[in-house]
Design a protein around this motif. Structure first.
Motif, PDB file in Angstrom:
ATOM      1  N   THR A  64     113.946 -15.330  96.139  1.00 34.33           N
ATOM      2  CA  THR A  64     114.685 -14.992  97.354  1.00 34.33           C
ATOM      3  C   THR A  64     115.876 -15.926  97.560  1.00 34.33           C
ATOM      4  OG1 THR A  64     113.163 -16.301  98.711  1.00 34.33           O
ATOM      5  CG2 THR A  64     112.712 -13.936  98.514  1.00 34.33           C
ATOM      6  N   THR A  68     119.663 -14.528  97.589  1.00 34.59           N
ATOM      7  CA  THR A  68     120.525 -14.784  98.748  1.00 34.59           C
ATOM      8  C   THR A  68     121.871 -15.333  98.298  1.00 34.59           C
ATOM      9  OG1 THR A  68     118.612 -15.247 100.152  1.00 34.59           O
ATOM     10  CG2 THR A  68     120.738 -16.063 100.916  1.00 34.59           C
ATOM     11  N   ALA A  98     121.824  -7.104 102.585  1.00 27.83           N
ATOM     12  CA  ALA A  98     120.776  -7.535 101.655  1.00 27.83           C
ATOM     13  C   ALA A  98     120.710  -9.050 101.607  1.00 27.83           C
ATOM     14  CB  ALA A  98     121.040  -6.965 100.259  1.00 27.83           C
ATOM     15  N   VAL A 101     118.843 -10.265 104.692  1.00 23.37           N
ATOM     16  CA  VAL A 101     117.398 -10.034 104.595  1.00 23.37           C
ATOM     17  C   VAL A 101     116.764 -11.007 103.608  1.00 23.37           C
ATOM     18  CG1 VAL A 101     115.646  -8.352 103.879  1.00 23.37           C
ATOM     19  CG2 VAL A 101     117.540  -7.635 105.335  1.00 23.37           C
ATOM     20  N   TYR A 102     117.435 -11.245 102.483  1.00 20.59           N
ATOM     21  CA  TYR A 102     116.925 -12.234 101.530  1.00 20.59           C
ATOM     22  C   TYR A 102     116.919 -13.631 102.142  1.00 20.59           C
ATOM     23  CZ  TYR A 102     116.450  -9.325  97.351  1.00 20.59           C
ATOM     24  OH  TYR A 102     116.020  -8.410  96.443  1.00 20.59           O
ATOM     25  N   VAL A 104     116.439 -14.404 105.342  1.00 17.65           N
ATOM     26  CA  VAL A 104     115.269 -14.472 106.230  1.00 17.65           C
ATOM     27  C   VAL A 104     113.997 -14.633 105.407  1.00 17.65           C
ATOM     28  CG1 VAL A 104     113.866 -13.130 107.860  1.00 17.65           C
ATOM     29  CG2 VAL A 104     116.348 -13.194 108.115  1.00 17.65           C
ATOM     30  N   ASN A 105     113.907 -13.893 104.306  1.00 24.56           N
ATOM     31  CA  ASN A 105     112.726 -14.004 103.446  1.00 24.56           C
ATOM     32  C   ASN A 105     112.653 -15.383 102.799  1.00 24.56           C
ATOM     33  OD1 ASN A 105     110.411 -13.280 102.145  1.00 24.56           O
ATOM     34  ND2 ASN A 105     111.378 -11.851 100.733  1.00 24.56           N
TER      35      ASN A 105
END
Length: 149
Positions: A64, A68, A98, A101-102, A104-105
Motif C-alpha cells: 500500500t 500510494t 486511488a 484510498v491507498y 488511508v490503507n
C-alpha cells in the motif's frame, strides 16, 4: 476498483505525443491492480496462514505504501503531460482517488503492524520473565536438590 477504472481510462487513449507519462501511469495502475488483487485473494481465502514465514502485515504495508507513492507520481506526471482529453482527465482523477484510498490503507496497515509488533514484544518479554522465574525455582531442578542433600 479505482485502479481498475484508472487503467481502463488510460487504455481508451488512442493518441499521445509524449507517451512516457501515459505508459508509466499504465504500468503503475496495472501493477497495483495485480499485486493488490493477489494479496486480496490470498487474504480472502486464508492462504496467507499456510505460509507463516512471511510477515503478511508488513507485506500489505509495503504494497500500500509503494502503491500510494507511485500513484501520486504517475498522476502528477500524467496531469502535467496530458492533452486535456476526457480519458486523460478521468485517468488523472481516478489516479488521485486511488492514491488517496491507498494512503488511508497505508495508515491502517501501519497501525496494525505497530499493534502486532507491540504484542509480539510483550509476549517475548512475558516468556522471558516466566522462563527466568521457572529456572530459579528449586523444585523443578532435581539435580540441584541432590547436590544439597
Amino acid at each position: 476498483v479505482l485502479a481498475l477504472i484508472a487503467f481502463i481510462c488510460i487504455e481508451t487513449i488512442m493518441e499521445c505525443s509524449p507517451c512516457e507519462g501515459l505508459y508509466f501511469f499504465e504500468f503503475v495502475s496495472c501493477s497495483a491492480l495485480v499485486v493488490t488483487g493477489v494479496l486480496l485473494l490470498m487474504f480472502s481465502l486464508n492462504l496467507h496462514t499456510r505460509i507463516p514465514q512471511i510477515n503478511w502485515n508488513l507485506t500489505d504495508l509495503v504494497n500500500t505504501g509503494l502503491s500510494t507513492f507511485f500513484f501520486f507520481v504517475a498522476s502528477v506526471v500524467l496531469a502535467a503531460l496530458n492533452h486535456k482529453t476526457g480519458a486523460e482527465i478521468a485517468a488523472v482523477i481516478f489516479g488521485f482517488l486511488a492514491m488517496a484510498v491507498y494512503a488511508v490503507n497505508t495508515y491502517l496497515a501501519i497501525k496494525k503492524w505497530r499493534m502486532n509488533s507491540r504484542q509480539q514484544s510483550s509476549r517475548q518479554t512475558s516468556d522471558y520473565i516466566r522462563a527466568r522465574t521457572e529456572s530459579r525455582e528449586v523444585d523443578h531442578r532435581p539435580e540441584i536438590q541432590r547436590l544439597d542433600a
